[in-house]
Enzyme design. Structure first.
Site, PDB file in Angstrom:
ATOM      1  N   GLY A  45       0.845  -1.185   0.000  1.00 42.54           N
ATOM      2  CA  GLY A  45       0.000   0.000   0.000  1.00 42.54           C
ATOM      3  C   GLY A  45       0.877   1.229   0.000  1.00 42.54           C
ATOM      4  O   GLY A  45       2.029   1.169   0.447  1.00 42.54           O
ATOM      5  N   CYS A  98       6.356  -0.159   7.292  1.00 41.72           N
ATOM      6  CA  CYS A  98       5.939   1.044   6.566  1.00 41.72           C
ATOM      7  C   CYS A  98       7.121   1.569   5.757  1.00 41.72           C
ATOM      8  O   CYS A  98       8.231   1.648   6.273  1.00 41.72           O
ATOM      9  CB  CYS A  98       5.479   2.107   7.562  1.00 41.72           C
ATOM     10  SG  CYS A  98       4.955   3.647   6.800  1.00 41.72           S
ATOM     11  N   HIS A 140      -3.973   0.855   7.815  1.00 43.18           N
ATOM     12  CA  HIS A 140      -2.631   1.432   7.857  1.00 43.18           C
ATOM     13  C   HIS A 140      -2.516   2.612   6.883  1.00 43.18           C
ATOM     14  O   HIS A 140      -2.029   3.687   7.247  1.00 43.18           O
ATOM     15  CB  HIS A 140      -1.594   0.349   7.515  1.00 43.18           C
ATOM     16  CG  HIS A 140      -0.183   0.846   7.474  1.00 43.18           C
ATOM     17  ND1 HIS A 140       0.783   0.429   8.353  1.00 43.18           N
ATOM     18  CD2 HIS A 140       0.429   1.734   6.640  1.00 43.18           C
ATOM     19  CE1 HIS A 140       1.923   1.047   8.070  1.00 43.18           C
ATOM     20  NE2 HIS A 140       1.737   1.849   7.035  1.00 43.18           N
ATOM     21  N   GLU A 141      -2.993   2.416   5.652  1.00 45.09           N
ATOM     22  CA  GLU A 141      -2.897   3.484   4.643  1.00 45.09           C
ATOM     23  C   GLU A 141      -3.793   4.660   5.003  1.00 45.09           C
ATOM     24  O   GLU A 141      -3.414   5.819   4.842  1.00 45.09           O
ATOM     25  CB  GLU A 141      -3.239   2.958   3.250  1.00 45.09           C
ATOM     26  CG  GLU A 141      -2.300   1.876   2.726  1.00 45.09           C
ATOM     27  CD  GLU A 141      -0.839   2.200   2.895  1.00 45.09           C
ATOM     28  OE1 GLU A 141      -0.462   3.386   2.763  1.00 45.09           O
ATOM     29  OE2 GLU A 141      -0.053   1.285   3.171  1.00 45.09           O
TER      30      GLU A 141
HETATM   31 ZN   LIG Z   1       2.876   3.268   5.988  1.00 42.94          ZN
END
Ligand SMILES: [Zn+2]
Length: 184
Positions: A45, A98, A140-141
């Site tokens: 993502g 991330c 998360h995104e």
């Molecule tokens: Zn991230």
């Protein structure tokens, strides 16, 4: 075109991103570039603030995780002007990473169900409930649009332990192999 990634310590990652409209310049190209950047960096993502644009746009392709999460098979999507409607269900832990926090993975607890309203790349409106692996990537995104990073959501003890690494990235002493925007 592969775009450079903004790293923790860059203030754009802490801003609340704003809506765009159909006239946003070169949106199709931006989406293409975001996918290319995401594949190049082995991400599943990528949110626009991570490539230096504080707009409500993120892209996802979870297909590489489909062995563990069958619901991610062919789950390639574009989310524009997304807003959380509600989250519910049980808390479950997943080891997240991330692109903006290279070299760090931590268990993060999130709820199983995630309801989002958003527009797709054809400007069709959706109000949809996601769960499992899909919800996890999206949560998360989505957090990136709100200026939240997954390290905000780990236990205080873990955060204290990894803090020196976060500081090292923020100060530009630790950096990824992919293209990135240097922290000042
Ligand atoms: Zn991230």
């Amino acid at each position: 075109m592969i775009l450079p990634i903004c790293l923790i310590g860059n203030s754009i990652l802490r801003k609340k991103a704003t809506d765009i409209d159909k006239n946003y310049p070169n949106l199709d190209q931006l989406i293409t570039d975001m996918f290319e950047t995401m594949y190049h960096t082995d991400g599943v993502g990528l949110a626009a603030p991570q490539i230096g644009k504080s707009i409500r746009l993120f892209v996802i392709d979870g297909d590489v995780m489909n062995e563990d999460y069958p619901d991610l098979k062919d789950f390639k999507r574009i989310f524009i002007n997304a807003y959380l409607v509600e989250e519910e269900g049980e808390e479950w832990s997943f080891n997240e990473g991330c692109l903006s926090i290279p070299g760090i993975r931590e268990d993060v607890k999130r709820l199983t169900k995630f309801r989002l309203k958003y527009y797709d790349e054809n400007w069709e409106f959706h109000d949809e409930i996601f769960d499992g692996g899909r919800a996890r990537i999206m949560q998360h995104e989505y957090d990136h649009l709100e200026g939240i990073l997954f390290t905000d959501k780990i236990s205080p003890i873990r955060r204290k332990l990894i803090n020196p690494k976060l500081v090292s990235i923020a100060k530009g002493k630790t950096f990824p192999k992919y293209k990135f925007v240097p922290n000042k």
